[in-house]
Write an enzyme that holds these catalytic residues in place. Structure first.
Site, PDB file in Angstrom:
ATOM      1  N   LEU A 145      77.948  52.212 100.235  1.00  9.60           N
ATOM      2  CA  LEU A 145      79.079  52.983  99.708  1.00  9.60           C
ATOM      3  C   LEU A 145      79.980  52.086  98.870  1.00  9.60           C
ATOM      4  O   LEU A 145      80.630  51.190  99.395  1.00  9.60           O
ATOM      5  CB  LEU A 145      79.900  53.572 100.856  1.00  9.60           C
ATOM      6  CG  LEU A 145      79.187  54.578 101.770  1.00  9.60           C
ATOM      7  CD1 LEU A 145      79.983  54.782 103.058  1.00  9.60           C
ATOM      8  CD2 LEU A 145      78.999  55.897 101.044  1.00  9.60           C
TER       9      LEU A 145
ATOM     10  N   TYR B 238      70.802  53.990  87.966  1.00  6.14           N
ATOM     11  CA  TYR B 238      71.040  52.616  87.543  1.00  6.14           C
ATOM     12  C   TYR B 238      69.776  52.007  86.933  1.00  6.14           C
ATOM     13  O   TYR B 238      68.793  52.694  86.728  1.00  6.14           O
ATOM     14  CB  TYR B 238      71.633  51.818  88.705  1.00  6.14           C
ATOM     15  CG  TYR B 238      72.950  52.426  89.148  1.00  6.14           C
ATOM     16  CD1 TYR B 238      74.000  52.570  88.234  1.00  6.14           C
ATOM     17  CD2 TYR B 238      73.130  52.924  90.437  1.00  6.14           C
ATOM     18  CE1 TYR B 238      75.204  53.173  88.600  1.00  6.14           C
ATOM     19  CE2 TYR B 238      74.329  53.522  90.816  1.00  6.14           C
ATOM     20  CZ  TYR B 238      75.366  53.647  89.888  1.00  6.14           C
ATOM     21  OH  TYR B 238      76.536  54.245  90.246  1.00  6.14           O
TER      22      TYR B 238
END
Length: 371
Positions: free
Chosen positions: A32, A190
């Site tokens: 996170l 990503y």
């Protein structure tokens, strides 16, 4: 619960042996991003944040926030790095604190690719990516601000080994910092996912075109990391069905299954996969796509993430759809989440407005424990 008698052990809270790691339950802290590592250096307040969740986990698996592999890997303010000696030394007391509470701790290593801006790049250069296709402005998670992205620079083929090596060195640094292993970030739009997905990767060399070519760099990274630190310390996160940051594939089911099978060659410890957005209907998870084919194909430990609640997680383990269930926002707001699941206790509500602020306490370490 349908099919589960109250006196039976809760499947989600039964022990699990993940390679050489003995986990006391199946609840995992998700990676996170928290934006509290000033100047990309992990901070002392992270010691409390992670050790709270390690204490609450009581022998489970924690995965760090995404951690940059190089000075070109950044795309957000104050996300941690693991490419310098300073980073390694800053992580050590955090890792020690987690281990002191009995948890297993993996470092997620990432490079954001085109999900960046010149302000985050060394010398104000363009972000690197498999493509030079720009990302359109995106609404930030607060629902108010808009993120702008600099058009990326397409990586030359002779630069690709350097990127692979950055992942390898980051993995070595993570082990030096004391982590039990690393999770390669191959998800969420990503750089590695930018290579894998055909709506982004428009290359015509050996890293583009066919499914095998698009996945080539990811498997090179897996091989390099596994050779450096051991396959038994290596995991990967994938999200074939997601469309984060306009990272889309025309056949996500085929992509996911290909990767699940291809990873077996390297004998890595685990594969962590993000479910498509899911809804619960009559206590059963209804998905437009199922992770079961990937779960069946991959030979190591399988982790599933994607908005699970307590009942969803119990069902997923009971039905053998995954080995471990990854919790993000619920674990962020409930440092003792496994205990609350065991007691079926009420949960703290998370405050989305404090997910990505720089405050070292508010919305970070001030969520209460049950007691």
């Amino acid at each position: 619960m349908a099919g589960i008698v109250e006196s039976d052990p809760i499947p989600l809270l039964t022990p699990y042996k993940m390679g050489k790691f003995n986990l006391s339950h199946r609840v995992v802290l998700a990676p996170l991003t928290r934006n509290r590592s000033y100047g990309n250096v992990p901070q002392p307040h992270a010691i409390l944040y992670y050790s709270q969740r390690a204490a609450g986990s009581n022998g489970g698996l924690l995965i760090t926030e995404a951690t940059g592999i190089s000075d070109t890997a950044q795309g957000y303010p104050d996300t941690p790095g693991i490419w310098t000696k300073e980073h390694v030394e800053a992580w050590k007391p955090i890792v020690d604190a987690v281990h002191a509470k009995g948890a297993t701790f993996f470092c997620q290593i990432w490079h954001v690719g085109r999900v960046s801006d010149t302000v985050f790049q060394p010398n104000g250069q363009a972000p690197i990516s498999p493509t030079d296709k720009p990302l359109t402005p995106q609404l930030r998670s607060n629902g108010i601000d808009v993120a702008e992205f600099t058009p990326p620079r397409r990586l030359r083929i002779d630069e690709i080994p350097n990127l692979v090596n950055d992942f390898r060195l980051a993995a070595r640094n993570a082990i030096e910092a004391g982590f039990d292993g690393v999770e390669i970030h191959g998800a969420n739009g990503y750089i590695l996912e930018q290579f894998m997905k055909d709506q982004v990767n428009d290359r015509t060399d050996e890293y583009g075109g066919s499914l095998e070519n698009r996945c080539r760099i990811v498997l090179e990274v897996v091989e390099a990391v596994a050779n450096e630190i051991g396959a038994d310390r290596t995991g990967i996160r994938l999200s074939p069905f997601s469309e984060y940051a306009e990272c889309v594939d025309s056949n996500p089911r085929e992509l996911g299954l290909y990767m699940a099978n291809a990873l077996n060659k390297y004998g890595i410890l685990y594969c962590h996969v993000v479910e498509p957005r899911m809804k619960t209907v009559n206590e059963r998870i209804e998905c437009s796509h199922s992770l079961v084919p990937m779960r069946k194909a991959f030979k190591g430990t399988f982790l599933a993430a994607g908005g699970y609640d307590r009942n969803d997680g119990i069902n997923a383990i009971a039905e053998n759809r995954t080995d471990l269930v990854v919790y993000g926002r619920l674990f962020l707001a409930n440092p003792d989440l496994p205990k609350r699941f065991a007691l079926n206790a009420p949960l703290n509500k998370y405050n989305r407005a404090t997910f990505y602020t720089s405050d070292p306490v508010i919305g970070y370490t001030d969520y209460p424990f049950l007691e």
